[in-house]
Design an enzyme around this catalytic site. Structure first.
Site, PDB file in Angstrom:
ATOM      1  N   TYR A 144       0.854  -1.191   0.000  1.00  0.00           N
ATOM      2  CA  TYR A 144       0.000   0.000   0.000  1.00  0.00           C
ATOM      3  C   TYR A 144       0.887   1.237   0.000  1.00  0.00           C
ATOM      4  CZ  TYR A 144      -3.601   3.324   1.571  1.00  0.00           C
ATOM      5  OH  TYR A 144      -4.476   4.386   1.684  1.00  0.00           O
ATOM      6  N   ASP A 239       9.222   2.989   0.131  1.00  0.00           N
ATOM      7  CA  ASP A 239       8.120   3.586   0.882  1.00  0.00           C
ATOM      8  C   ASP A 239       8.337   3.209   2.346  1.00  0.00           C
ATOM      9  OD1 ASP A 239       5.837   4.251   2.209  1.00  0.00           O
ATOM     10  OD2 ASP A 239       4.450   3.417   0.728  1.00  0.00           O
ATOM     11  N   LYS A 267       3.549   8.594   9.128  1.00  0.00           N
ATOM     12  CA  LYS A 267       3.327   7.933  10.420  1.00  0.00           C
ATOM     13  C   LYS A 267       4.281   8.432  11.532  1.00  0.00           C
ATOM     14  CE  LYS A 267       0.535   4.378   8.462  1.00  0.00           C
ATOM     15  NZ  LYS A 267       0.595   3.815   7.140  1.00  0.00           N
TER      16      LYS A 267
HETATM   17  C1  LIG Z   1      -0.034   4.335   5.798  1.00  0.00           C
HETATM   18  C2  LIG Z   1       0.790   4.138   4.592  1.00  0.00           C
HETATM   19  C3  LIG Z   1       0.759   5.036   3.521  1.00  0.00           C
HETATM   20  C4  LIG Z   1      -0.234   6.169   3.446  1.00  0.00           C
HETATM   21  O1  LIG Z   1      -0.040   7.124   4.441  1.00  0.00           O
HETATM   22  P1  LIG Z   1      -1.271   8.088   4.841  1.00  0.00           P
HETATM   23  O2  LIG Z   1      -0.665   9.030   5.833  1.00  0.00           O
HETATM   24  O3  LIG Z   1      -2.334   7.204   5.393  1.00  0.00           O
HETATM   25  O4  LIG Z   1      -1.697   8.779   3.605  1.00  0.00           O
HETATM   26  C5  LIG Z   1       1.656   4.859   2.493  1.00  0.00           C
HETATM   27  N1  LIG Z   1       2.530   3.848   2.503  1.00  0.00           N
HETATM   28  C6  LIG Z   1       2.593   2.956   3.507  1.00  0.00           C
HETATM   29  C7  LIG Z   1       3.620   1.875   3.486  1.00  0.00           C
HETATM   30  C8  LIG Z   1       1.718   3.058   4.567  1.00  0.00           C
HETATM   31  O5  LIG Z   1       1.750   2.143   5.537  1.00  0.00           O
END
Ligand SMILES: *Cc1c(COP(=O)(O)O)cnc(C)c1O
Length: 429
Positions: A144, A239, A267
């Site tokens: 994601y 990411d 995060k």
């Molecule tokens: C949570 C998450 C996102 C998206 O971040 P948001 O602050 O919810 O937009 C992108 N990449 C990874 C790996 C994530 O866990």
């Protein structure tokens, strides 16, 4: 357990908010039942609207690594609010934040602040495309990267939870530039590249995946991607929205000892306020406006309240790197205890763990990618989730999410979780 107030709030919320929530997984739709409305949290504990206490294994999906309402973080936010909540002009605090991150993370020469992980990934992809002049990119099934159009293809997390295959509103034109293959499958990556010679701008991945449960990169997988990207002039994007500042001070780049070209954060970087960031090698980041022509902007980017919450959190982590060892020790203790009770109960299961990320899949075979995660007995996970909730343990409401430990958890909390797992499975099996 009395959850009357949550039931009433959920019913009221559905009148004014789609599905009653502002982010889908919160709705408990896949596990069933009523989502609990939270009133407060302190340290490792959540308290719902009815006053029930839960041991928290979500940590707001990662950010609350130090535990909730950490005194230093709260105090810093309070002091900052007196100076105004936003200027729309640069501040020294933004320089301090950038300098702190650069001092912590390998390969980050320049960094731009945004307000979410979604924005960070979306912007990093745009920069990779602008830098290489190519359009297509590769992502992995079950990873994601936020909810920008280009990433909503086989995207794990909430989409996997709700079994959403294609997203209405994402045009075929956009989706056609998103190439996907299985996580941990280097040969499939090589084939995609051969089939799309000189068309691929970037490969983006979660270097340790957390959006299909916790899934570890196989030996040589990430290193192999690095080599391929070098050979093919492809930008390697880590990411690290989940892994950044969680696996170690320098994130997955440091822990796995592999260099990315661009990195995205979210995060933990905001300490519980809305912050994201993308950064990386100077020659690529120099494409970003106003230095270059890859446009990217944000009215609230670098917001002072968000910056001070993030800065204070990161500064604590940088100055107390022992926190990572403590977190890893706690998670290993939990894993060992879970292994013991799960084998006593006699159920097929797999525990994947990396640092303070851990998850259980009720599976006979190893869980190494999205297909093996989806093949597990996720019905059983849903029952287990509710039995744990009844015992005051708040797990992620989906088998397609990693658990995140926070450093306020005590040995007693972990023991309680291990015992509750035994009782819960005995009840639901
Ligand atoms: C949570 C998450 C996102 C998206 O971040 P948001 O602050 O919810 O937009 C992108 N990449 C990874 C790996 C994530 O866990």
């Amino acid at each position: 357990m009395n959850i009357n107030k949550s039931v009433a709030l959920f019913s009221r919320a559905q009148q004014s908010i789609p599905g009653g929530v502002n982010s889908p997984v919160r709705a408990f739709k896949s596990v069933g039942g009523t989502p609990l409305f939270m009133q407060k949290a302190k340290g490792a504990y959540l308290y719902d609207a009815d006053g029930n206490q839960y041991i928290d294994y979500i940590a707001s999906w990662g950010p609350m690594i130090l535990g909730h309402a950490h005194d230093e973080v709260i105090k810093a936010i309070q002091q900052q609010t007196f100076h105004s909540t936003s200027y729309g002009a640069p501040t020294e605090l933004e320089i301090e934040m950038a300098e702190l991150i650069i001092s912590m993370c390998p390969n980050v020469d320049l960094i731009r602040m945004v307000s979410s992980g979604t924005e960070a990934c979306m912007s990093a992809l745009r920069v990779a495309r602008g830098y290489t002049g190519k359009n297509k990119f590769i992502k992995f099934e079950g990873c994601y990267h936020g909810h920008a159009d280009a990433f909503l293809v086989k995207a794990g997390s909430g989409l996997a939870t709700f079994n959403i295959q294609t997203v209405p509103g994402v045009t075929a034109g956009v989706a056609n530039d998103t190439l996907t293959c299985a996580y941990n499958d280097l040969e499939a990556v090589k084939k995609l590249i051969a089939d799309n010679k000189n068309e691929i701008a970037a490969i983006i991945l979660e270097p340790v995946a957390g959006n299909m449960g916790c899934i570890l990169p196989k030996e040589g997988f990430v290193e192999g991607l690095r080599t391929i990207c070098d050979e093919e002039n492809i930008v390697l994007i880590f990411d690290e929205v989940m892994t950044g500042f969680r696996l170690s001070v320098g994130g997955a780049q440091q822990t796995l000892n592999v260099d990315a070209d661009l990195v995205t954060y979210g995060k933990v970087i905001g300490g519980g306020l809305p912050v994201g960031a993308f950064g990386g090698k100077r020659k690529i980041m120099e494409c970003v406006a106003p230095l270059g022509n890859v446009y990217q902007a944000g009215t609230l980017s670098g917001n002072p309240i968000a910056m001070i919450a993030g800065y204070t959190t990161l500064n604590i982590l940088k100055n107390n790197p022992n926190i990572y060892q403590e977190l890893a020790d706690k998670t290993t203790y939990l894993k060992d205890g879970l292994h013991k009770v799960l084998s006593e109960v006699g159920v097929d299961y797999v525990i994947n763990q990396f640092g303070s990320m851990i998850s259980i899949h009720f599976s006979k075979q190893p869980v190494t990618d999205f297909a093996t995660a989806a093949a597990a007995n996720n019905q059983l996970f849903n029952k287990y989730f509710h039995a744990m909730l009844q015992r005051g343990i708040y797990l992620p409401p989906s088998a397609f999410e990693s658990w995140f430990l926070n450093n306020a958890l005590t040995k007693e909390d972990l023991d309680k979780t291990i015992n509750a797992t035994k009782e819960s499975l005995e009840e639901v099996l």
